[in-house]
Motif scaffolding. Structure first.
Motif, mmCIF file in Angstrom:
data_model
loop_
_atom_site.group_PDB
_atom_site.id
_atom_site.type_symbol
_atom_site.label_atom_id
_atom_site.label_comp_id
_atom_site.label_asym_id
_atom_site.label_seq_id
_atom_site.Cartn_x
_atom_site.Cartn_y
_atom_site.Cartn_z
ATOM 1 N N ALA A 169 174.860 132.993 -27.168
ATOM 2 C CA ALA A 169 175.275 132.834 -25.770
ATOM 3 C C ALA A 169 174.821 131.481 -25.229
ATOM 4 O O ALA A 169 173.734 131.008 -25.531
ATOM 5 C CB ALA A 169 174.677 133.952 -24.925
ATOM 6 N N VAL A 170 175.675 130.902 -24.426
ATOM 7 C CA VAL A 170 175.343 129.637 -23.768
ATOM 8 C C VAL A 170 174.608 129.962 -22.481
ATOM 9 O O VAL A 170 175.064 130.767 -21.677
ATOM 10 C CB VAL A 170 176.621 128.822 -23.473
ATOM 11 C CG1 VAL A 170 176.281 127.559 -22.715
ATOM 12 C CG2 VAL A 170 177.352 128.500 -24.761
ATOM 13 N N ASP A 177 172.522 122.632 -18.645
ATOM 14 C CA ASP A 177 171.766 121.527 -18.049
ATOM 15 C C ASP A 177 171.469 120.445 -19.081
ATOM 16 O O ASP A 177 171.590 119.249 -18.790
ATOM 17 C CB ASP A 177 170.456 122.031 -17.439
ATOM 18 C CG ASP A 177 170.666 122.889 -16.207
ATOM 19 O OD1 ASP A 177 171.768 122.838 -15.627
ATOM 20 O OD2 ASP A 177 169.717 123.616 -15.834
ATOM 21 N N ARG A 178 171.080 120.860 -20.267
ATOM 22 C CA ARG A 178 170.762 119.896 -21.312
ATOM 23 C C ARG A 178 172.001 119.099 -21.708
ATOM 24 O O ARG A 178 171.949 117.882 -21.894
ATOM 25 C CB ARG A 178 170.192 120.601 -22.530
ATOM 26 C CG ARG A 178 168.811 121.146 -22.283
ATOM 27 C CD ARG A 178 168.535 122.240 -23.215
ATOM 28 N NE ARG A 178 167.519 121.956 -24.187
ATOM 29 C CZ ARG A 178 167.300 122.749 -25.232
ATOM 30 N NH1 ARG A 178 168.058 123.794 -25.425
ATOM 31 N NH2 ARG A 178 166.334 122.490 -26.064
ATOM 32 N N GLU A 230 167.372 113.386 -28.433
ATOM 33 C CA GLU A 230 167.933 114.080 -27.263
ATOM 34 C C GLU A 230 169.105 114.970 -27.677
ATOM 35 O O GLU A 230 169.268 116.079 -27.163
ATOM 36 C CB GLU A 230 168.365 113.073 -26.219
ATOM 37 C CG GLU A 230 167.186 112.353 -25.581
ATOM 38 C CD GLU A 230 167.617 111.190 -24.705
ATOM 39 O OE1 GLU A 230 168.822 110.897 -24.629
ATOM 40 O OE2 GLU A 230 166.725 110.555 -24.121
ATOM 41 N N ILE A 231 169.909 114.497 -28.609
ATOM 42 C CA ILE A 231 171.017 115.317 -29.105
ATOM 43 C C ILE A 231 170.472 116.547 -29.817
ATOM 44 O O ILE A 231 170.930 117.662 -29.583
ATOM 45 C CB ILE A 231 171.928 114.493 -30.036
ATOM 46 C CG1 ILE A 231 172.680 113.425 -29.240
ATOM 47 C CG2 ILE A 231 172.914 115.406 -30.770
ATOM 48 C CD1 ILE A 231 173.433 112.429 -30.096
ATOM 49 N N ALA A 232 169.490 116.345 -30.672
ATOM 50 C CA ALA A 232 168.891 117.470 -31.389
ATOM 51 C C ALA A 232 168.291 118.475 -30.416
ATOM 52 O O ALA A 232 168.466 119.688 -30.558
ATOM 53 C CB ALA A 232 167.834 116.966 -32.378
ATOM 54 N N GLU A 233 167.601 117.966 -29.401
ATOM 55 C CA GLU A 233 166.979 118.834 -28.412
ATOM 56 C C GLU A 233 168.032 119.630 -27.645
ATOM 57 O O GLU A 233 167.846 120.812 -27.374
ATOM 58 C CB GLU A 233 166.156 117.998 -27.421
ATOM 59 C CG GLU A 233 165.447 118.820 -26.367
ATOM 60 C CD GLU A 233 164.695 117.952 -25.386
ATOM 61 O OE1 GLU A 233 164.768 118.228 -24.188
ATOM 62 O OE2 GLU A 233 164.061 116.978 -25.841
ATOM 63 N N ALA A 234 169.155 119.008 -27.346
ATOM 64 C CA ALA A 234 170.215 119.680 -26.596
ATOM 65 C C ALA A 234 170.923 120.731 -27.442
ATOM 66 O O ALA A 234 171.422 121.724 -26.908
ATOM 67 C CB ALA A 234 171.224 118.667 -26.076
#
Length: 95
Positions: A2-3, A9-10, A86-90
């Motif tokens: 689920a989103v 936000d990320r 940042e991409i990985a974190e998102a």
């Protein structure tokens, strides 16, 4: 999977950063166009008689443009360096 609002936000932050990077690249392209025009003027000035040449002024303006571009490139470099994390974190849940 689920989103969540947190994921939204990320992704929104990631899109904002991507937009900032695109603006930085656009600014670099503008700067390159300015450099091209200045280099053309240098070539014209170098071909003129010494009394008619504004070569010194053209070189001064190029030095100023290069200094301004260096600031923009430093900022862009920092943003690009941080982007993979940042991409990985998102994209990784629970990060």
């Amino acid at each position: 999977m689920a989103v969540t609002t947190r994921d939204d936000d990320r992704l929104a932050r990631l899109e904002e950063r991507q937009d900032a990077l695109l603006r930085g690249v656009a600014q670099m392209n503008e700067t390159l166009a300015t450099h091209t025009a200045m280099l053309e003027r240098i070539l014209v000035a170098a071909a003129e008689e010494p009394d008619e040449s504004d070569l010194g002024e053209a070189l001064r303006r190029i030095a100023e443009a290069l200094a301004a571009q260096e600031v923009v490139l430093d900022r862009l470099d920092g943003r690009l360096a941080a982007l993979p994390g940042e991409i990985a974190e998102a994209l990784v849940p629970g990060s």
